[in-house]
Write an enzyme that holds these catalytic residues in place. Structure first.
Site, PDB file in Angstrom:
ATOM      1  N   HIS A  54       0.827  -1.203   0.000  1.00  0.00           N
ATOM      2  CA  HIS A  54       0.000   0.000   0.000  1.00  0.00           C
ATOM      3  C   HIS A  54       0.863   1.256   0.000  1.00  0.00           C
ATOM      4  O   HIS A  54       1.913   1.291   0.657  1.00  0.00           O
ATOM      5  CB  HIS A  54      -0.897   0.046   1.250  1.00  0.00           C
ATOM      6  N   GLU A  99      -5.806  -0.674  -6.629  1.00  0.00           N
ATOM      7  CA  GLU A  99      -6.911  -0.010  -5.942  1.00  0.00           C
ATOM      8  C   GLU A  99      -6.690   1.497  -5.997  1.00  0.00           C
ATOM      9  O   GLU A  99      -5.558   1.986  -5.899  1.00  0.00           O
ATOM     10  CB  GLU A  99      -6.994  -0.462  -4.489  1.00  0.00           C
ATOM     11  N   SER A 149     -10.517 -11.538  -8.408  1.00  0.00           N
ATOM     12  CA  SER A 149     -11.799 -11.844  -7.773  1.00  0.00           C
ATOM     13  C   SER A 149     -12.912 -11.990  -8.798  1.00  0.00           C
ATOM     14  O   SER A 149     -14.049 -12.298  -8.427  1.00  0.00           O
ATOM     15  CB  SER A 149     -12.176 -10.749  -6.769  1.00  0.00           C
ATOM     16  N   GLY A 150     -12.596 -11.759 -10.073  1.00  0.00           N
ATOM     17  CA  GLY A 150     -13.581 -11.901 -11.143  1.00  0.00           C
ATOM     18  C   GLY A 150     -13.090 -12.849 -12.213  1.00  0.00           C
ATOM     19  O   GLY A 150     -11.904 -13.205 -12.256  1.00  0.00           O
ATOM     20  N   ALA A 186      -9.907 -11.674 -14.938  1.00  0.00           N
ATOM     21  CA  ALA A 186      -8.556 -11.696 -14.375  1.00  0.00           C
ATOM     22  C   ALA A 186      -8.163 -13.103 -13.948  1.00  0.00           C
ATOM     23  O   ALA A 186      -6.987 -13.478 -14.007  1.00  0.00           O
ATOM     24  CB  ALA A 186      -8.461 -10.730 -13.199  1.00  0.00           C
ATOM     25  N   ARG A 230     -17.052 -12.071   7.531  1.00  0.00           N
ATOM     26  CA  ARG A 230     -16.120 -12.665   6.574  1.00  0.00           C
ATOM     27  C   ARG A 230     -15.035 -13.497   7.249  1.00  0.00           C
ATOM     28  O   ARG A 230     -14.167 -14.051   6.570  1.00  0.00           O
ATOM     29  CB  ARG A 230     -15.471 -11.571   5.718  1.00  0.00           C
TER      30      ARG A 230
END
Length: 332
Positions: free
Chosen positions: A39, A108, A174-175, A178, A280
């Site tokens: 990050h 992100e 996550s999709g 990708a 989660r």
């Protein structure tokens, strides 16, 4: 392929020195790997951290001798030129042969927009990621590389510190698009826990297999890594309360989309209820329950489970999980 169990070093909440000591303790506690996020800014302005990943990985390599380590995930397309990542991870690969993984993703807004004037849509970010991986591999494979891509170019570039043992590239996704890319061009796939079983069995794993088939491979040729969110403590109230600090993870992609300011993300996360923050996570004080619920991901075919724990006392987690849960998982 042997199953491995790793530790997610949460750079969002710990400074670089403390995080190094946790990585060392993870190795001593029996974990097989340590992965760290990358990050520019933390997820919260107050009490957050965002140590620079590249020097941190070198320090971790020097302090450890056995564990596999790498990024989950780094974005090689905006803050970094892909050639810089090729050089950095080539150097790490020479220093710690066979121990380094380059985990990459499409990025992100929180990390990239502060250094840019705009944030492209998902299609462009996807294309940039594919091009970046292609260029990194070309630089590792040859000298005097001339590359004329859509977004990146090199003119007779040579990365001299190339890894003698190839550094694997794993793609986080996550999709389905990708994920197919990971199956087609990567050495491994990274995703996260907490999704419905159907999301894995009907969307992600079929997409991964489809991508692998395009390269004449199968899922057994790839490392399948999943970050599993676990909160474990003999005191069940403490295990539940610890998840509150990670309320950000409960936000949907739509709630987080386009947020570029840690103060704003902190404000949004503050409205998350304790029940939603815990949803989660695998929250339990029973090690056998952890093994049973984690077994779901082993049964799906994941070969590398990296455990992320909430709460401020990460050393306590590593010692407890290393002594009470990992032996049971390995026996399973």
């Amino acid at each position: 392929m042997a199953v491995r169990f790793g530790y997610k070093a949460s750079a969002e909440f710990f400074g670089p020195r403390e995080l190094i000591e946790l990585g060392v303790l993870a190795e001593q506690s029996g974990f097989d790997s340590v992965f760290v996020s990358d990050h520019l800014q933390p997820w919260r302005h107050d009490g957050g951290h965002a140590p620079a990943t590249l020097p941190w990985l070198g320090a971790l390599g020097e302090r450890t001798s056995r564990i596999l380590f790498g990024t989950s995930v780094l974005t090689p397309t905006f803050r970094y030129h892909p050639a810089v990542i090729a050089q950095a991870f080539g150097t790490l690969g020479l220093l710690y042969p066979g121990r380094v993984v380059l985990g990459v993703g499409s990025g992100e807004a929180l990390n990239e927009v502060p250094l840019r004037s705009s944030w492209p849509d998902g299609r462009e970010r996807f294309a940039r990621l594919k091009e970046a991986v292609t260029l990194i591999r070309k630089l590792w494979a040859g000298d005097r590389v001339h590359f004329d891509g859509t977004w990146y170019s090199t003119d007779n570039a040579t990365v001299y510190d190339r890894p003698e043992v190839p550094v694997p590239i794993w793609i986080g996704a996550s999709g389905p698009a990708a994920t197919r890319l990971a199956g087609r061009i990567a050495d491994g796939f990274i995703t996260t826990s907490g999704k419905s079983t159907a999301q894995y069995t009907e969307t992600l794993l079929p997409a991964l297999a489809e991508g692998a088939a395009r390269s004449r491979r199968s899922l057994t040729d790839l490392e399948l890594m999943i970050e599993v969110k676990v909160s474990f403590d003999p005191d069940p109230a403490r295990a539940l309360a610890d998840t509150a600090s990670w309320a950000t993870l409960a936000l949907t992609p739509e709630e987080r989309a386009g947020v570029t300011d840690p103060l704003e993300l902190q404000r949004i996360a503050a409205a998350v209820t304790p029940e939603r923050a815990a949803a989660r996570w695998i929250v339990s004080s029973d090690p056998d329950e952890h093994v049973e619920r984690i077994g779901r991901y082993l049964d799906l075919g994941f070969t590398h489970l990296v455990f992320q724990a909430p709460g401020p006392d990460q050393a306590r987690f590593l010692e407890l999980y290393g002594s009470q849960v990992l032996p049971r998982l390995r026996a399973r």
